[in-house]
Design a protein around this motif. Structure first.
Motif, PDB file in Angstrom:
ATOM      1  N   TYR A 145       1.179  -1.518  -0.227  1.00 50.29           N
ATOM      2  CA  TYR A 145       0.203   0.030   0.117  1.00 50.29           C
ATOM      3  C   TYR A 145       0.961   1.315   0.156  1.00 50.29           C
ATOM      4  CZ  TYR A 145      -3.285   3.612   1.640  1.00 50.29           C
ATOM      5  OH  TYR A 145      -4.378   4.446   1.356  1.00 50.29           O
ATOM      6  N   VAL A 146       2.555   1.681   0.784  1.00 47.85           N
ATOM      7  CA  VAL A 146       3.217   2.104   0.861  1.00 47.85           C
ATOM      8  C   VAL A 146       3.582   2.924  -0.212  1.00 47.85           C
ATOM      9  CG1 VAL A 146       4.687   3.443   2.083  1.00 47.85           C
ATOM     10  CG2 VAL A 146       2.491   2.125   3.157  1.00 47.85           C
ATOM     11  N   ILE A 147       3.881   1.837  -0.524  1.00 51.98           N
ATOM     12  CA  ILE A 147       4.872   1.455  -1.872  1.00 51.98           C
ATOM     13  C   ILE A 147       3.920   2.204  -2.969  1.00 51.98           C
ATOM     14  CG2 ILE A 147       5.620   0.252  -4.197  1.00 51.98           C
ATOM     15  CD1 ILE A 147       6.965  -1.995  -1.967  1.00 51.98           C
ATOM     16  N   SER A 148       2.857   1.039  -2.638  1.00 51.36           N
ATOM     17  CA  SER A 148       2.129   2.212  -4.569  1.00 51.36           C
ATOM     18  C   SER A 148       1.528   3.889  -4.502  1.00 51.36           C
ATOM     19  CB  SER A 148       0.902   1.344  -4.224  1.00 51.36           C
ATOM     20  OG  SER A 148      -0.093   1.548  -5.404  1.00 51.36           O
ATOM     21  N   ALA A 149       0.706   4.125  -2.816  1.00 55.20           N
ATOM     22  CA  ALA A 149       1.202   5.601  -2.501  1.00 55.20           C
ATOM     23  C   ALA A 149       2.650   6.618  -3.329  1.00 55.20           C
ATOM     24  CB  ALA A 149       0.985   5.813  -1.388  1.00 55.20           C
ATOM     25  N   LEU A 150       3.339   5.940  -3.013  1.00 55.01           N
ATOM     26  CA  LEU A 150       5.057   6.618  -3.518  1.00 55.01           C
ATOM     27  C   LEU A 150       4.798   6.230  -4.535  1.00 55.01           C
ATOM     28  CD1 LEU A 150       7.612   5.326  -0.250  1.00 55.01           C
ATOM     29  CD2 LEU A 150       6.179   7.809  -0.820  1.00 55.01           C
ATOM     30  N   ILE A 151       4.701   5.610  -5.372  1.00 52.30           N
ATOM     31  CA  ILE A 151       5.483   5.127  -6.464  1.00 52.30           C
ATOM     32  C   ILE A 151       3.885   6.636  -7.373  1.00 52.30           C
ATOM     33  CG2 ILE A 151       4.775   3.944  -9.271  1.00 52.30           C
ATOM     34  CD1 ILE A 151       5.790   1.829  -7.225  1.00 52.30           C
ATOM     35  N   ASP A 152       2.496   6.542  -7.051  1.00 52.20           N
ATOM     36  CA  ASP A 152       1.574   7.596  -7.461  1.00 52.20           C
ATOM     37  C   ASP A 152       1.995   8.952  -7.287  1.00 52.20           C
ATOM     38  OD1 ASP A 152       0.347   5.160  -8.281  1.00 52.20           O
ATOM     39  OD2 ASP A 152      -1.451   5.274  -6.276  1.00 52.20           O
ATOM     40  N   ILE A 153       2.477   9.068  -6.263  1.00 54.94           N
ATOM     41  CA  ILE A 153       1.556  10.030  -5.752  1.00 54.94           C
ATOM     42  C   ILE A 153       3.603  11.351  -5.490  1.00 54.94           C
ATOM     43  CG2 ILE A 153       1.847  11.886  -3.412  1.00 54.94           C
ATOM     44  CD1 ILE A 153       0.079   9.815  -2.964  1.00 54.94           C
ATOM     45  N   CYS A 154       4.761  10.472  -5.262  1.00 52.86           N
ATOM     46  CA  CYS A 154       5.488  11.072  -5.507  1.00 52.86           C
ATOM     47  C   CYS A 154       6.521  10.731  -6.705  1.00 52.86           C
ATOM     48  CB  CYS A 154       6.293  10.311  -4.540  1.00 52.86           C
ATOM     49  SG  CYS A 154       5.855  10.937  -2.104  1.00 52.86           S
ATOM     50  N   LYS A 155       6.354   9.740  -7.112  1.00 52.55           N
ATOM     51  CA  LYS A 155       6.634   9.961  -9.241  1.00 52.55           C
ATOM     52  C   LYS A 155       7.949   8.814  -8.473  1.00 52.55           C
ATOM     53  CE  LYS A 155       3.589  11.637 -10.609  1.00 52.55           C
ATOM     54  NZ  LYS A 155       1.932  10.824 -10.771  1.00 52.55           N
ATOM     55  N   HIS A 156       8.464   8.031  -7.519  1.00 47.68           N
ATOM     56  CA  HIS A 156       9.255   7.013  -7.245  1.00 47.68           C
ATOM     57  C   HIS A 156       8.970   6.171  -8.576  1.00 47.68           C
ATOM     58  CE1 HIS A 156      10.085   8.048  -2.216  1.00 47.68           C
ATOM     59  NE2 HIS A 156       9.858   8.858  -3.316  1.00 47.68           N
ATOM     60  N   THR A 157      10.172   5.392  -8.150  1.00 44.06           N
ATOM     61  CA  THR A 157      10.509   4.508  -9.072  1.00 44.06           C
ATOM     62  C   THR A 157       9.899   3.159  -8.056  1.00 44.06           C
ATOM     63  OG1 THR A 157      13.063   3.316  -8.761  1.00 44.06           O
ATOM     64  CG2 THR A 157      12.506   4.695 -10.334  1.00 44.06           C
ATOM     65  N   GLU A 158       9.938   1.110  -8.552  1.00 40.42           N
ATOM     66  CA  GLU A 158       9.001   0.803  -7.007  1.00 40.42           C
ATOM     67  C   GLU A 158      10.583   0.981  -6.972  1.00 40.42           C
ATOM     68  OE1 GLU A 158       7.584  -3.663  -7.535  1.00 40.42           O
ATOM     69  OE2 GLU A 158       6.977  -2.580  -9.377  1.00 40.42           O
ATOM     70  N   GLN A 159      11.444   0.480  -7.325  1.00 36.06           N
ATOM     71  CA  GLN A 159      12.944   0.381  -6.364  1.00 36.06           C
ATOM     72  C   GLN A 159      13.104   0.911  -5.245  1.00 36.06           C
ATOM     73  OE1 GLN A 159      16.871  -0.159  -8.677  1.00 36.06           O
ATOM     74  NE2 GLN A 159      17.087  -1.043  -6.144  1.00 36.06           N
ATOM     75  N   LEU A 169       5.937  20.928  -2.191  1.00 30.06           N
ATOM     76  CA  LEU A 169       5.547  19.266  -1.394  1.00 30.06           C
ATOM     77  C   LEU A 169       4.039  19.456  -0.799  1.00 30.06           C
ATOM     78  CD1 LEU A 169       8.895  19.698   0.538  1.00 30.06           C
ATOM     79  CD2 LEU A 169       8.969  17.542  -1.856  1.00 30.06           C
ATOM     80  N   ARG A 170       3.823  20.691  -0.344  1.00 37.31           N
ATOM     81  CA  ARG A 170       2.068  19.634  -0.220  1.00 37.31           C
ATOM     82  C   ARG A 170       1.276  19.449  -0.766  1.00 37.31           C
ATOM     83  NH1 ARG A 170       2.757  26.932   1.673  1.00 37.31           N
ATOM     84  NH2 ARG A 170       4.153  26.635   3.283  1.00 37.31           N
ATOM     85  N   PRO A 171       1.076  19.952  -2.111  1.00 35.96           N
ATOM     86  CA  PRO A 171      -0.097  18.866  -1.962  1.00 35.96           C
ATOM     87  C   PRO A 171       1.125  17.504  -2.224  1.00 35.96           C
ATOM     88  CG  PRO A 171       0.911  20.378  -3.799  1.00 35.96           C
ATOM     89  CD  PRO A 171       1.647  20.326  -3.037  1.00 35.96           C
ATOM     90  N   MET A 172       1.962  17.278  -2.290  1.00 38.43           N
ATOM     91  CA  MET A 172       1.776  15.850  -1.820  1.00 38.43           C
ATOM     92  C   MET A 172       1.673  15.248  -0.487  1.00 38.43           C
ATOM     93  SD  MET A 172       5.965  15.155  -3.344  1.00 38.43           S
ATOM     94  CE  MET A 172       6.548  16.094  -5.104  1.00 38.43           C
ATOM     95  N   ARG A 173       2.329  16.300   0.201  1.00 40.85           N
ATOM     96  CA  ARG A 173       1.848  15.666   1.447  1.00 40.85           C
ATOM     97  C   ARG A 173       0.030  15.779   1.825  1.00 40.85           C
ATOM     98  NH1 ARG A 173      -0.419  17.205   5.470  1.00 40.85           N
ATOM     99  NH2 ARG A 173       0.347  17.073   8.056  1.00 40.85           N
ATOM    100  N   LYS A 174      -0.150  16.307   0.865  1.00 41.96           N
ATOM    101  CA  LYS A 174      -1.794  16.883   1.383  1.00 41.96           C
ATOM    102  C   LYS A 174      -1.951  14.773   0.491  1.00 41.96           C
ATOM    103  CE  LYS A 174      -6.464  18.554   0.391  1.00 41.96           C
ATOM    104  NZ  LYS A 174      -6.711  17.407   0.984  1.00 41.96           N
ATOM    105  N   ALA A 175      -1.763  14.486  -0.111  1.00 42.03           N
ATOM    106  CA  ALA A 175      -2.533  13.436  -1.516  1.00 42.03           C
ATOM    107  C   ALA A 175      -1.900  12.451  -0.206  1.00 42.03           C
ATOM    108  CB  ALA A 175      -1.329  13.269  -2.669  1.00 42.03           C
TER     109      ALA A 175
END
Length: 92
Positions: free
Chosen positions: A36-50, A75-81
């Motif tokens: 769940y957390v990995i998916s959120a970071l990929i969607d919101i912060c545009k992280h790679t899966e790794q 960063l504010r919109p990312m935090r809110k998301a």
């Protein structure tokens, strides 16, 4: 304040916001799965899966992790998301 003073102050505020580096911090919780957390970071912060997996592990074992660096306006919109997904996050 004159119109010119206001324009100058606005220009300085925008420049300062872009120059200052802030950190989006993800805080550990005992409720959400790693996936769940990995998916959120990929969607919101545009992280790679790794990258998302590494941040999730660091958060789990250390209690928190800097997941993104940038200006407050970025960063504010990312935090809110993240908070909207019921994750704990703060900006430092």
């Amino acid at each position: 304040m004159t119109k010119e003073d206001y324009k100058e102050k606005t220009k300085i505020d925008q420049k300062t916001d872009k120059e200052e580096k802030h950190f989006l911090i993800l805080l550990n919780d005992d409720y959400h799965s790693f996936d769940y957390v990995i998916s959120a970071l990929i969607d919101i912060c545009k992280h790679t899966e790794q990258q998302a997996a590494q941040c999730t592990m660091i958060t789990h074992y250390k209690g928190k992790c800097d997941v993104k660096t940038g200006s407050l306006s970025e960063l504010r919109p990312m935090r809110k998301a993240l908070v909207d997904r019921e994750l704990k996050a703060q900006i430092n």
